[in-house]
Write a protein that holds these residues in place. Sequence first.
Motif, PDB file in Angstrom:
ATOM      1  N   LEU A 185      -2.793   1.608 -20.843  1.00 48.04           N
ATOM      2  CA  LEU A 185      -2.319   0.403 -20.159  1.00 48.04           C
ATOM      3  C   LEU A 185      -1.313  -0.358 -21.021  1.00 48.04           C
ATOM      4  O   LEU A 185      -0.469  -1.083 -20.503  1.00 48.04           O
ATOM      5  N   ASN A 186      -1.431  -0.203 -22.337  1.00 43.21           N
ATOM      6  CA  ASN A 186      -0.475  -0.806 -23.270  1.00 43.21           C
ATOM      7  C   ASN A 186      -0.352  -2.309 -23.059  1.00 43.21           C
ATOM      8  O   ASN A 186       0.726  -2.851 -22.873  1.00 43.21           O
ATOM      9  N   HIS A 187      -1.499  -2.986 -23.070  1.00 44.33           N
ATOM     10  CA  HIS A 187      -1.520  -4.434 -22.871  1.00 44.33           C
ATOM     11  C   HIS A 187      -2.358  -5.048 -23.987  1.00 44.33           C
ATOM     12  O   HIS A 187      -3.571  -4.871 -24.022  1.00 44.33           O
ATOM     13  N   VAL A 199       0.848  -1.200   0.000  1.00 44.62           N
ATOM     14  CA  VAL A 199       0.000   0.000   0.000  1.00 44.62           C
ATOM     15  C   VAL A 199       0.882   1.248   0.000  1.00 44.62           C
ATOM     16  O   VAL A 199       0.612   2.212  -0.725  1.00 44.62           O
ATOM     17  N   ARG A 200       1.944   1.223   0.807  1.00 49.70           N
ATOM     18  CA  ARG A 200       2.887   2.354   0.810  1.00 49.70           C
ATOM     19  C   ARG A 200       3.505   2.549  -0.578  1.00 49.70           C
ATOM     20  O   ARG A 200       3.701   3.679  -1.036  1.00 49.70           O
ATOM     21  N   ASN A 201       3.817   1.428  -1.231  1.00 46.32           N
ATOM     22  CA  ASN A 201       4.430   1.500  -2.561  1.00 46.32           C
ATOM     23  C   ASN A 201       3.477   2.140  -3.564  1.00 46.32           C
ATOM     24  O   ASN A 201       3.900   2.919  -4.430  1.00 46.32           O
ATOM     25  N   TRP A 202       2.181   1.840  -3.453  1.00 43.85           N
ATOM     26  CA  TRP A 202       1.199   2.476  -4.335  1.00 43.85           C
ATOM     27  C   TRP A 202       1.161   3.982  -4.082  1.00 43.85           C
ATOM     28  O   TRP A 202       1.001   4.768  -5.012  1.00 43.85           O
ATOM     29  N   MET A 219      -6.880  -4.877  -8.719  1.00 42.88           N
ATOM     30  CA  MET A 219      -7.297  -5.780  -9.787  1.00 42.88           C
ATOM     31  C   MET A 219      -6.333  -5.726 -10.964  1.00 42.88           C
ATOM     32  O   MET A 219      -5.949  -6.760 -11.520  1.00 42.88           O
ATOM     33  N   LEU A 220      -5.917  -4.524 -11.354  1.00 41.73           N
ATOM     34  CA  LEU A 220      -5.008  -4.384 -12.490  1.00 41.73           C
ATOM     35  C   LEU A 220      -3.644  -4.997 -12.186  1.00 41.73           C
ATOM     36  O   LEU A 220      -3.015  -5.607 -13.062  1.00 41.73           O
ATOM     37  N   ILE A 221      -3.191  -4.872 -10.939  1.00 44.99           N
ATOM     38  CA  ILE A 221      -1.926  -5.505 -10.546  1.00 44.99           C
ATOM     39  C   ILE A 221      -2.064  -7.023 -10.620  1.00 44.99           C
ATOM     40  O   ILE A 221      -1.177  -7.722 -11.118  1.00 44.99           O
ATOM     41  N   GLN A 222      -3.195  -7.549 -10.140  1.00 47.33           N
ATOM     42  CA  GLN A 222      -3.439  -8.984 -10.212  1.00 47.33           C
ATOM     43  C   GLN A 222      -3.472  -9.470 -11.656  1.00 47.33           C
ATOM     44  O   GLN A 222      -3.093 -10.606 -11.950  1.00 47.33           O
ATOM     45  N   ALA A 223      -3.917  -8.598 -12.562  1.00 44.23           N
ATOM     46  CA  ALA A 223      -4.002  -8.966 -13.976  1.00 44.23           C
ATOM     47  C   ALA A 223      -2.653  -8.893 -14.678  1.00 44.23           C
ATOM     48  O   ALA A 223      -2.536  -9.258 -15.841  1.00 44.23           O
ATOM     49  N   GLY A 224      -1.621  -8.412 -13.966  1.00 43.41           N
ATOM     50  CA  GLY A 224      -0.281  -8.410 -14.530  1.00 43.41           C
ATOM     51  C   GLY A 224       0.184  -7.086 -15.097  1.00 43.41           C
ATOM     52  O   GLY A 224       1.240  -7.014 -15.734  1.00 43.41           O
ATOM     53  N   PHE A 225      -0.585  -6.018 -14.881  1.00 46.61           N
ATOM     54  CA  PHE A 225      -0.166  -4.717 -15.373  1.00 46.61           C
ATOM     55  C   PHE A 225       0.932  -4.142 -14.482  1.00 46.61           C
ATOM     56  O   PHE A 225       0.949  -4.367 -13.271  1.00 46.61           O
ATOM     57  N   SER A 226       1.831  -3.389 -15.077  1.00 48.94           N
ATOM     58  CA  SER A 226       2.914  -2.770 -14.313  1.00 48.94           C
ATOM     59  C   SER A 226       2.404  -1.527 -13.594  1.00 48.94           C
ATOM     60  O   SER A 226       1.377  -0.940 -13.972  1.00 48.94           O
ATOM     61  N   ILE A 227       3.138  -1.121 -12.559  1.00 52.46           N
ATOM     62  CA  ILE A 227       2.797   0.101 -11.827  1.00 52.46           C
ATOM     63  C   ILE A 227       2.787   1.294 -12.781  1.00 52.46           C
ATOM     64  O   ILE A 227       1.895   2.150 -12.735  1.00 52.46           O
TER      65      ILE A 227
END
Length: 249
Positions: free
Chosen positions: A210-212, A145-148, A180-188
């Motif tokens: 998102l470039n995915h 959470v801090r990283n976000w 959800m987007l992190i779980q889907a594999g998107f980068s920060i």
Amino acid sequence: MEKYTSSELANLYQIHPNTIRLYERLGYITPSKRSANNYRVFTKLHVLQVKICRCIFGYPFTNKTIRNAGNEVMWASSKQDFRTGKQNAKQYIQIIEQELDIATKTTSLLYGWANEVKPKQFLAGGDYLSRKEVAAYFNTTVESVRNWERNRLIYSVREGEKGERLYSSSDFNRISIIYMLIQAGFSIASIQRSLVTYENGYKNEIITALNHPKYEELTSVGDRWIYELTRLKQAAKAIPSIFEELMTL
């Protein structure tokens, strides 16, 4: 007693023999005995233990909590502690159901986000959550959470009595979509681009930001998350009966 070589056991589940050896090395199945010519010899015990492994592996969108719970199931199976394994399997299913509930709620938010519909709030209007409570809800760490926050994905201007960060309903909705987007594999970085794009009013360019290439529409991310978790839940529900069969050996 029927016996199997590594290749024969692997062929039952259409996997490579090295996968069987990996399961053994990681402690997911009981160590095999050796034949006179030093080949591994597997039995019905291992057939069922590998079946449990195949119910757990191969599914995307699993977080650390789900993976750890799955490990506990397989380790109990390997130790032939089948009663504990069955209990662990039930806990594993509950954890998946919790994640599926988050996925369902977040996908609803995502549809609202993509279609400019006011989303339903996760929290009551006056409720606030601390970093620790947010982390616990999503089965992640406070450091995540801090990283976000450090990467400017989320902001919190409200502080509690002890100076801790507090998150409102709107903050929580945003965090849900980020998770959800992190779980889907998107980068920060790609998530940050997408959020900035959305906030600047370019809704139609969210998925481009998102470039995915896997997802043609943003809402398909949530749909696939729910689909894969539902598949995982169905596979997990078969595990208790496998333990019951193991108890009869």
